[in-house]
Each structure stands twice: as structure tokens, then as C-alpha cells.
Design a protein around this motif. Structure first.
Motif, PDB file in Angstrom:
ATOM      1  N   SER B 682      11.191   0.346  -3.530  1.00 28.69           N
ATOM      2  CA  SER B 682      10.864   0.560  -5.114  1.00 28.69           C
ATOM      3  C   SER B 682       9.896  -1.198  -4.988  1.00 28.69           C
ATOM      4  CB  SER B 682      11.536   0.035  -6.545  1.00 28.69           C
ATOM      5  OG  SER B 682      12.880   0.832  -5.628  1.00 28.69           O
ATOM      6  N   SER B 683       9.098  -1.100  -5.991  1.00 29.52           N
ATOM      7  CA  SER B 683       8.199  -1.966  -6.211  1.00 29.52           C
ATOM      8  C   SER B 683       7.120  -2.085  -7.957  1.00 29.52           C
ATOM      9  CB  SER B 683       6.627  -1.758  -5.689  1.00 29.52           C
ATOM     10  OG  SER B 683       5.683  -3.059  -5.757  1.00 29.52           O
ATOM     11  N   TYR B 684       7.809  -2.882  -8.849  1.00 32.35           N
ATOM     12  CA  TYR B 684       6.792  -2.802  -9.919  1.00 32.35           C
ATOM     13  C   TYR B 684       6.295  -4.281 -10.055  1.00 32.35           C
ATOM     14  CZ  TYR B 684      10.506   0.304 -10.311  1.00 32.35           C
ATOM     15  OH  TYR B 684      12.143   1.281  -9.506  1.00 32.35           O
ATOM     16  N   THR B 685       5.261  -3.466 -11.176  1.00 26.45           N
ATOM     17  CA  THR B 685       4.090  -4.790 -11.690  1.00 26.45           C
ATOM     18  C   THR B 685       4.031  -5.744 -13.267  1.00 26.45           C
ATOM     19  OG1 THR B 685       2.707  -4.652  -9.530  1.00 26.45           O
ATOM     20  CG2 THR B 685       1.401  -5.986 -11.179  1.00 26.45           C
ATOM     21  N   LEU B 686       4.258  -7.140 -13.482  1.00 27.08           N
ATOM     22  CA  LEU B 686       3.937  -7.044 -14.320  1.00 27.08           C
ATOM     23  C   LEU B 686       2.445  -8.007 -15.156  1.00 27.08           C
ATOM     24  CD1 LEU B 686       7.753  -9.132 -15.520  1.00 27.08           C
ATOM     25  CD2 LEU B 686       6.642  -6.808 -16.780  1.00 27.08           C
ATOM     26  N   TYR B 687       2.038  -7.470 -15.676  1.00 27.28           N
ATOM     27  CA  TYR B 687       0.803  -7.895 -15.923  1.00 27.28           C
ATOM     28  C   TYR B 687       1.506  -8.842 -17.525  1.00 27.28           C
ATOM     29  CZ  TYR B 687      -1.123  -4.227 -12.559  1.00 27.28           C
ATOM     30  OH  TYR B 687      -1.557  -3.981 -12.110  1.00 27.28           O
TER      31      TYR B 687
END
Lengths: 305, 709
Positions: B682-687
């Protein structure tokens, strides 16, 4: 009728045809003989509008042939070097011809293919040289053309096929009033087929005549007398050739046969035999009379016959 | 009539003969279109002809020449040539009918694949946005190009008689005039120190209008394939070229004698022309060297010139031997070398004379009405350049200093080449317009002080300011939203952001617009220092047909657009919370196979460029860790049992991340950073905004990694 007048064709420095004038009447089989390089193929290419003459005119039924679809529609041509589409079979070639020639007859094509026992679905590339030529002849004959040009067509055909092709050409000429123009380097090849023969030499038409007329006006006589005689004894007769061995002379005579025989009989010979001439002999003497040596003009003719 | 100019049955026959090649090509085109479409599903794509029909350029580079060479191959052998010349059709009829067969196949392959690719994408409007104008125009442009190539090849086939010379002369016809022109222009340019602007030469000379040659030549000469299929000017030029080729091909085909089949050329004169053309191509090397002033002729160069001319002479005779397969005519053709010598002399003296004339052609100040700065020749045309090209500067001081620069440049270059180039000057393409209406285009190095005057003049010119008022419509541009981290957006979102940006831009003051448009020249034009502390949320790259525009999305100038961008990257409140939850769950995850890795990619927004890439991979019971942040670069192996996923960092950073985009946009900080967590599954991004706390947390993490390994 095909008419050519003073047709000249040169390739760079080489003159292939030099002022050829001839008339080929409709409904005949016209043979043209000549040695290799005499200009036969060039002449046919000019007649078919492939080449443009440097000067002179070529007309088919009073239509100029050059860049004239109406005139070109009238003939089909079997050249010495055949052309087939790459990787094609006979059916595809028939399709190709029917796209090009309005009068192409598919029924006749099928009939002829069957007659020649060729497989129309097989690639033409796998055919022998003779078979390829048969294919080209079938395609040409299926076009129902008014004029058919055959360039060295009998080369590579076995005797059976030659006769079959000759028969088909004759059939077309008789039934459809077609005209066939056939070239060959072999006189004997054309002897039994043509109505008219011409001889091409070094780009010039050196001799042209009707075959029937040739054979009836030229004949050989063996004659002997009890008294001494010489060539001068026959001054009233047109002689092309005279030889005397002992007391018997052989004379090639040109003229009306019955009249000449009657004239000779009146001289009371002890021997008078009238012998027929082969076409080759006729040509030899006619050419000699014109100042040509037949052997030179038609080199190899005998070998190839 | 139906056998004089065109015959449908003959057309059908030509079409049939091309059937095998045609069907194979069609299948390849359609297959590539379908495969590319399948590959693109899932992404978000702006569709142009190139990314929906990948083989489209083959239409004119491969299909057109191949089909023509095949169908008209009958001209290269005696038996086939005789056959086609004996059929009951005129030569123009054969030519035109077969020509249309080729064009029909190309049209079928080219347009059917393009239509299929567009139709498939029309079914998925959310994934694909079709650039209609560009796609249709490019497609037609390439088709016109294909016709020009067909005509060029036909022209070559009409005047040659073997496949080898067909191909060779096609190359000569299509490329040699353009190549010679390019080399001559380049030689003149070199001798005149690059003062001659490309605008000076008519488009016929620069060759950019030739769609057949220009893209291919640019591939070799300009190190990149330049496309030129969309402009009507290029269409028209190439179409005229095609018509000329067609007319010549038809004329020669009509006059062609069947007996030339198998010969290298249809006449000795033409063979001599090809031979000399090929030889001149080789001669271009010594001519170019000779014309270059930097390598002026000296005795030591003599062996080099001799060698090159010996090669040229060898080429002259080799061409004859190869194409005619005989050595008989070598002696006869030898006098033709005199023409080669004459052409060489004319070329060298021609270049020298033209160059000297151009160098002496300096405009007089009193004769000049205005100057126009067209572009800086160092880069592609920017939007501001394209606006500036419409501005006529009539200021006497600017005119005077421009001519002074020009004169100084020539005088100093005559002494030492390129001596005038300094850090303070850039080359600009300048158009001088004389009082009598005459124009002169020159490349001139302008000093920063002159450029400053020019932009200041522009900022006060009402016509120029009016041109700044609005931006091009969305339908006329391609927009890329550019940030310092990878970002995905749909076509709809792209349009929405540009529309908002477009509307907000209109409301800006002239000063603000000048600042945005002239941001590269701010220091030169003294427009404003008021905005220097602003930081952009992201940038918009806006591409028009012939220029590009790069504008920062400042929160102060474009508040609505900035909000939309932040929202776009962050998503909804629920999505943000779910995202944080998912990232927290990663701390318990394990690597499933040897090839898997934990990766943390941190894209920061500061000018130091310290983006961080952290990767932990399991391989042979060990874990390798790499960390890149400016000069820090650690790489070592540890036992897998001792390795721990940086759970502390995950916890801390997620706690600092905002829970909604409103929270983010209310921050004083501008700009965004992104942190992507990936465990190979899985891949998740925080801005986030780069607050002190956030940056401290990142710095501590990188330090701990460096210390541990």
C-alpha cells in the motif's frame, strides 16, 4: 490493318530499326523472322505502343498507337520476357487482366486453362518456363483481341503444346477474324502457320511476301539436253540460280509455273523435273536475288528449327 | 476519358496489389492503438495524437515510401515496365489511378487508427480529455506529409530505373536541397558571428515549413524531434511541395521510355546531375571547413583538403560504378568533375560574398523608425516574448543603444570571435524597421541595462499592457499543474483550476500582472519588490501553440485557485482522517517477500532541495537502508531481526498533519510538502505545511537514521 511508315528507333548510338515500312492486313497470320538483334522485339514493342518511334508513324486501323487507349484496346501481347504479378497464381492474373482489358473472357480463360491442364490456383512462380509461356498465351487469347502479338512465343514449348497453341491461334484468326503477328528466329517454326512472312535484318525489313505466292512463283527445275547448253540458253526465263553438273542443270526459276514449264518443254529437253522448294530454299534464293546471303541474315535459323 | 486520366478498375487493381502490406500495417496500427489504450486505462490522460496513436508518424516515414516503391516497382524491370506500357490506358491514367490507390491505403490506415483511438477514449471522458484541435490538425498534417512523401518517391521513380537509385534519388529530392540550404545558412551565420536571425531568412530557406524534412532533420541537427504538423502555414507549404513533386513526377512519367527500366537514370544528363549532387554532398565538408574563418586556409591544412577532395572524386566515380554496374563510362564521365570544381568555387565565394555584405549592412540610427525584440534566441519562445514581438519600440535611446550594441559586437567579433559575449548580455532577435518600411532581422547581444530599458518601455506601453489583460482560453492551451511533489489530477480538475485561475488573473491589477508575466525580468524592469516574499502553492505551466507560460499560484493573488489546489492534493476531511489511520497502521506491517521494501519519500518545499528518500529492503535475511538528504547518504546492512520500522516517526508526523484542508490553508506558511509511505503493498501520502515542528520532526528522523546506520 497495321501500317508502319519509315519507323526509326535508336537506343543511344545503336539503330535498332531503320525506316521500316510495312502493312499487315487484317485477318492474317504474319510471321516475322530475323536473327538475334535484328529488331523483331523492338518492332513489336513499337507496334504495341510500348516504345515511341524516333520518327515515322504506326497506325492500327488508322488509329495512332502511341498513348492511345482506343488503339491499345485492340491487341494483346505475349512478349519474350513475360510479366506476372509477384507471388501470383493464374486466377489472380485473370483477375488482373479482367481489370485491365474490357473484353477479357473469364469463361474462355477457364476453358483454355483446362485445355492446357494447368492448375490455376498454383503459384505461377512454381511453373516451368514453358508453363509460364502457356499462362501468358492463355491470358492473351482470353482477351478476344483483334490483334495478337507473339514474340518468340514458341520458345520453351514442347511440340505438343506448340501445335496446340498454333491451333488456337489459327482458330482465333479464322473464327474471330483476328490478326496474329508472330516473330521467331526460326523460319521453320512459322512455315506451316503464317500467311505472310517478312525478314528483318539489321533494323531493316529486307523481304516481305505472301507464302502461297512465294511457293507457287518460285520452283526448281532439273533439265538436260542432248546438245550442249549454257545459262544463256534460258535468257527468256527469270532465273534466280543456275548450276550445271555434267549435262544436267539445276535452275531456280521465278515466274508463272505452267507458262514456264511449257516454254521449257518446247526446247525438247531429255530430262525435265519440276521440284518443290522448301520455304527456306525460297528465302535463300529470294534473298540472294536481293543481294543478301540468307545464312548471314538468319544465322542459326537451321540449328534452331 | 476514363482511360486517359483516371480509371476506377485500375485504382482497385492498385489497391489490391497493396492489400498484403496494407492489411499488415492496418493490423499493426489498430493493435498498437488498442494496446496503448488498455495501458492508459487507470491513469488520467490528456490525449493528443501521439499518445493515442503511437505509430502515426510511420504513415509518412515508412508506409508512404514503402507502398509507393512497391506499387511503382514495375518501372525498375524491363518485362513489367513493358507490360504496363502496353496496357490500354494512358500513362497519366496509370499514374493517377495507382497514386490514388496508395493515398487511399494510407488514409485508411492513418485515419481509421486515429478514429478508433479517439472513439475508445470518448467512451471514458473522466479518464481521457481529447485535445481535439491538436489531434485533428496533427493527424491531417501527417497525412499531407505522407502525400508529399508519396509524390517525392514517385518523382524519383519517374526519373530513375532501379530500386537502388529510386531510394537514393528519393533521398536527394527530399533532403538534399534542404540540407544544402541549411549548411549554407549555417556557413553564412558562422562567418557573420551569428548576427543573422532565423527570422531574416524567408521560411522557405529556414525549412521549418517543410513538414517532411524539418522534423527528421531536427532530430539530427537540433538533437530532438520537432513536430510541425499543426500549423496551416506548414500544411500549405508541404501541400505546394507535394503538388510540385506530383506535377514533375507525372511529367517525367509521361515522357519516360519503357526501355529505361533497369537503368540507373532515364537519361545521361540526369545521371550526371545525381552523380554531381552526391559528390557535392561530400564536398560540403571541406567547403564548410574552408568557409569557417576560425580555421582559415593554411598550408598545413592542405593534406586534409586533398584527402577530402580525393574522397569526393572517389564518390563521383563510385556512384557511377554502383548504379550502372559497369566501369565502361568512367572515362567519359570524368569531364563532369569540372562542374563539381566550379560548384565548389561558387559555393566558397558565394558564402564569402554574402557574409561580407551582411556584415557591412548596419542600419543607420537616423533611418530606423522602431525596433522590436522578438525573442531571446537561447530558449524556446515564452509567452511574454510572443507578446513583446508585437511591440514596436520607437524610443530613440533604445534604438540608438541597440544599434551601438550591434556595431560593437561586429567590430569586436571581427578581431576575436565571440569576444563580445559577457555575463551581462544575452542574445536577442531584434527587428529593425526603417522609416521607408524596410525591415532587417539581427541577433544582437543586448546588455542588461538595455533590456531593462526595453521592459520598462513595455510596462508603460498601452498596447502591450492591453495584451496582458487576459490569458488564452482553456481550449487553446494545455495546462500542467506543477508542484514539488508528484501530483495526480483529473482532466475536469485541471480545467476547473485553470478556469478559476483565468478568472482571478483578469481581476489582478496591471502591476500584479506585470509582476507575474515579467517575473524573470523583475529585477530588470524595476516593477515591484513588494511581492518578493511570497511563496507559491504550486505553479501552472500553460502551453499555447507556440509559446509557454510559467506562473506561480500565489495565495495572495489567486486565493480561490490556491484553495482548490490545496483541496485537490489533500482530499476531503474524511479522506484525510482515513489516510492518517492507514499510515498509522503501517507500523505493524511486515515485508512479505525479499523484493519488498519500506519506503518513505519526503518532498519538501524549501530551496535547499533536501528531498529525502528513505528505503528499507529485505534481501537474504538482511535489511539495507539508504537515506539521501543533501550530503547525507548512508548505506549499510543490518540483521533483519534487529530492524524496526520507524513507527515513532509515523506516529509523530501523523499527529502533526492537519485534519482538514481548511486547517492547512489557514496556516501562515505557504507551499506544501508531501510524505509518501509505501510498504510495497500500500501507498499513502500526507500533505503538510512546512511548519517548524514538522521540519524538526523530519530532521530528527533523518538524523536518527544516519546515527543508527
Amino acid at each position: 490493318m497495321i501500317k508502319t511508315e519509315n519507323v526509326v528507333k535508336t537506343f543511344d548510338d545503336f539503330t535498332a530499326l531503320n525506316g521500316v515500312t510495312c502493312q499487315i492486313p487484317k485477318g492474317c497470320i504474319y510471321g516475322m523472322v530475323g536473327s538475334n538483334g535484328a529488331g523483331k522485339s523492338t518492332f513489336l514493342r513499337l507496334l504495341t505502343g510500348i516504345y515511341k518511334p524516333d520518327s515515322g508513324s504506326i497506325m492500327i486501323d488508322d488509329l495512332p498507337i502511341w498513348e492511345n487507349p482506343a488503339a491499345k484496346e485492340k491487341y494483346s501481347f505475349v512478349p519474350d520476357e513475360l510479366y506476372f504479378l509477384p507471388g501470383t497464381n493464374m486466377n489472380r492474373m485473370a483477375d488482373f487482366y479482367s481489370a485491365i482489358y474490357d473484353r477479357f473472357d473469364l469463361e474462355r480463360f477457364r476453358y483454355l486453362t483446362e485445355s492446357f491442364k494447368l492448375n490455376p490456383k498454383k503459384s505461377v512462380n512454381t511453373f516451368s518456363k514453358g508453363m509460364k509461356r502457356q499462362v501468358a498465351i492463355i491470358l492473351a487469347l482470353s482477351c478476344h483481341s483483334e490483334y495478337m502479338f507473339f514474340d518468340e512465343t514458341f520458345d520453351g514449348l514442347d511440340p505438343v503444346m506448340r501445335n496446340l497453341v498454333k491451333g488456337l491461334i489459327c482458330e482465333d484468326v479464322i473464327e474471330n477474324k483476328a490478326t496474329a503477328i508472330i516473330t521467331s528466329h526460326s523460319l521453320r517454326e512459322l512455315e506451316d502457320l503464317c500467311d505472310q512472312l517478312s525478314l528483318l535484318h539489321k533494323g531493316g525489313l529486307v523481304f516481305e511476301s505472301d507464302i502461297a505466292n512465294l511457293k507457287t512463283t518460285l520452283f526448281k527445275v532439273q533439265i538436260a539436253f542432248t546438245h550442249e547448253f549454257s545459262k544463256e540458253s534460258f535468257n527468256s526465263i527469270e532465273m534466280l540460280h543456275f548450276t550445271k553438273n555434267g549435262s544436267v542443270a539445276n535452275i531456280i526459276i521465278k515466274g508463272d509455273k505452267p507458262v514456264t514449264i511449257a516454254q521449257l518443254k518446247s526446247m525438247n529437253p531429255v530430262l525435265l523435273d519440276v521440284l518443290p522448294l522448301t520455304l527456306e530454299e525460297v528465302f535463300t534464293y529470294e534473298m540472294a536475288a536481293l543481294g543478301y546471303s540468307f545464312e548471314d541474315v538468319l544465322e542459326g535459323g537451321k540449328d534452331n528449327a | 476519358m476514363h482511360k486517359k486520366f483516371f480509371n476506377f478498375r485500375l485504382f482497385k487493381e492498385g489497391f489490391k496489389q497493396l492489400k498484403l502490406f496494407g492489411i499488415i500495417s492496418l493490423i499493426l496500427y489498430l493493435l498498437s492503438v488498442v494496446l496503448l489504450f488498455i495501458n492508459q486505462i487507470g491513469g488520467r490522460n490528456i490525449v493528443t495524437i501521439y499518445n493515442c496513436n503511437p505509430l502515426v508518424l510511420l504513415s509518412y516515414t515508412v508506409i508512404a515510401p514503402l507502398f509507393t516503391l512497391f506499387l511503382f516497382n514495375f518501372l525498375t524491370s524491363r518485362n513489367s515496365s513493358d507490360f504496363y506500357h502496353s496496357v490500354p490506358y494512358t500513362r497519366p491514367c496509370i499514374f493517377i489511378s495507382f497514386f490514388t490507390s496508395i493515398v487511399a491505403w494510407i488514409a485508411l490506415i492513418h485515419f481509421s487508427s486515429t478514429i478508433l483511438s479517439v472513439v475508445m477514449r470518448l467512451c471514458m471522458p473522466d479518464t481521457f480529455s481529447i485535445q481535439w484541435t491538436s489531434t485533428i490538425k496533427t493527424s491531417f498534417g501527417i497525412f499531407i506529409c505522407s502525400i508529399a512523401v508519396v509524390c517525392g518517391v514517385l518523382f524519383s521513380q519517374s526519373i530513375t530505373g532501379t530500386i537502388f537509385t529510386n531510394i537514393l534519388v528519393t533521398g536527394l529530392i527530399l533532403f538534399l536541397p534542404r540540407l544544402f540550404t541549411t549548411i549554407f545558412i549555417s556557413m553564412i551565420n558562422n562567418r557573420t558571428f551569428g548576427i543573422i536571425s532565423t527570422n531574416y531568412f524567408s521560411t522557405f530557406l529556414t525549412g521549418s515549413k517543410n513538414m517532411v524534412v524539418y522534423p527528421i532533420m531536427s532530430l539530427f541537427l537540433d538533437s530532438g524531434f520537432k513536430t510541425a504538423f499543426e500549423s496551416y502555414g506548414e500544411w500549405f507549404y508541404t501541400l505546394i511541395l507535394a503538388i510540385v513533386y506530383f506535377a514533375l513526377a507525372l511529367t517525367f512519367f509521361k515522357k519516360r521510355q519503357s526501355e529505361v527500366a533497369g537503368n540507373a537514370a532515364v537519361s545521361n544528363t540526369l545521371q550526371a546531375i545525381y552523380r554531381i549532387a552526391v559528390t557535392m554532398f561530400v564536398c560540403m565538408i571541406p567547403i564548410t571547413i574552408l568557409c569557417d574563418k576560425e580555421t582559415a586556409f593554411s598550408a598545413s591544412d592542405l593534406p586534409m583538403y586533398i584527402t577530402m577532395y580525393v574522397i569526393a572524386i572517389a564518390t563521383y566515380f563510385l556512384y557511377e560504378i554502383i548504379t550502372t554496374r559497369t566501369v565502361k563510362r568512367l572515362l567519359k564521365i570524368a569531364p563532369g568533375l569540372i562542374i563539381v570544381v566550379v560548384l565548389n568555387v561558387v559555393a566558397v565565394f558565394g558564402v564569402s560574398t554574402i557574409s561580407d555584405y551582411e556584415l557591412s549592412n548596419i542600419p543607420k540610427k537616423e533611418d530606423i523608425e522602431s525596433v522590436t525584440v522578438l525573442s531571446s534566441e537561447d530558449s524556446d519562445l515564452s509567452y511574454i516574448d510572443s507578446l513583446m514581438s508585437g511591440l514596436q519600440i520607437k524610443d530613440k535611446k533604445i534604438i540608438s543603444s541597440t544599434i551601438n550594441h550591434f556595431e560593437d559586437y561586429i567590430n569586436s567579433s571581427k578581431k576575436v570571435k565571440h569576444s563580445y559575449y559577457t555575463d551581462d548580455s544575452n542574445i536577442y532577435s531584434v527587428k529593425f524597421t526603417a522609416k521607408n518600411g524596410a525591415t532587417l532581422y539581427r541577433n544582437i547581444p543586448l546588455s542588461s541595462s538595455t533590456v531593462k530599458k526595453i521592459y520598462t518601455y513595455a510596462s508603460e506601453d498601452s498596447t502591450f499592457l492591453k495584451s496582458l489583460e487576459s490569458l488564452p482560453d482553456y481550449s487553446d492551451v494545455t495546462v500542467h499543474i506543477s508542484c514539488n511533489f508528484p501530483a495526480n489530477y483529473t482532466v475536469k480538475e485541471n480545467k476547473d483550476i485553470y478556469t478559476s485561475f483565468y478568472n482571478e488573473y483578469k481581476k489582478l491589477s496591471t502591476k500584479q500582472k506585470l509582476y507575474l508575466q515579467l517575473n524573470d525580468y523583475v529585477s530588470l524592469a524595476d516593477i515591484s519588490d513588494d511581492y518578493n516574499n511570497m511563496s507559491a502553492i504550486c505553479y501552472l505551466n500553460i502551453y499555447t501553440q507556440d509559446s509557454s507560460l510559467y506562473i506561480p499560484v500565489f495565495d495572495e493573488f489567486f486565493p480561490e485557485t490556491a484553495q482548490k489546489c490545496i483541496k485537490l492534493f489533500m482530499g476531503s476531511k474524511k479522506e484525510i482522517k482515513d489516510n492518517k489511520k492507514n499510515i498509522n497502521s503501517l507500523e505493524n506491517s511486515t515485508l512479505l517477500s525479499d523484493g519488498d521494501s519500506f519506503t518513505i519519500s519526503i518532498w519538501t518545499n524549501n530551496n535547499d532541495g533536501n528531498d529525502i528518500y528513505y528505503s528499507a529492503e529485505r534481501y537474504d535475511n538482511s535489511v539495507s537502508v539508504s537515506l539521501s538528504s543533501n550530503s547525507v547518504n548512508t548505506d549499510s546492512s543490518v540483521n533483519a531481526n534487529n530492524y524496526k520500522f520507524p513507527s515513532e516517526f509515523i506516529k509523530k508526523i501523523t499527529s502533526l498533519a492537519p485534519d482538514s484542508y481548511e486547517e492547512l490553508s489557514q496556516s501562515d506558511e505557504t507551499g506544501l510538502i508531501s510524505i509518501t509511505f509505501d510498504n510495497s503493498v500500500s501507498s499513502y501520502t500526507l500533505y503538510m505545511v512546512p511548519t517548524d515542528k514538522v521540519m524538526e520532526c523530519i530532521n530528527n528522523f533523518t538524523k536518527s537514521v544516519s546515527d543508527n546506520f
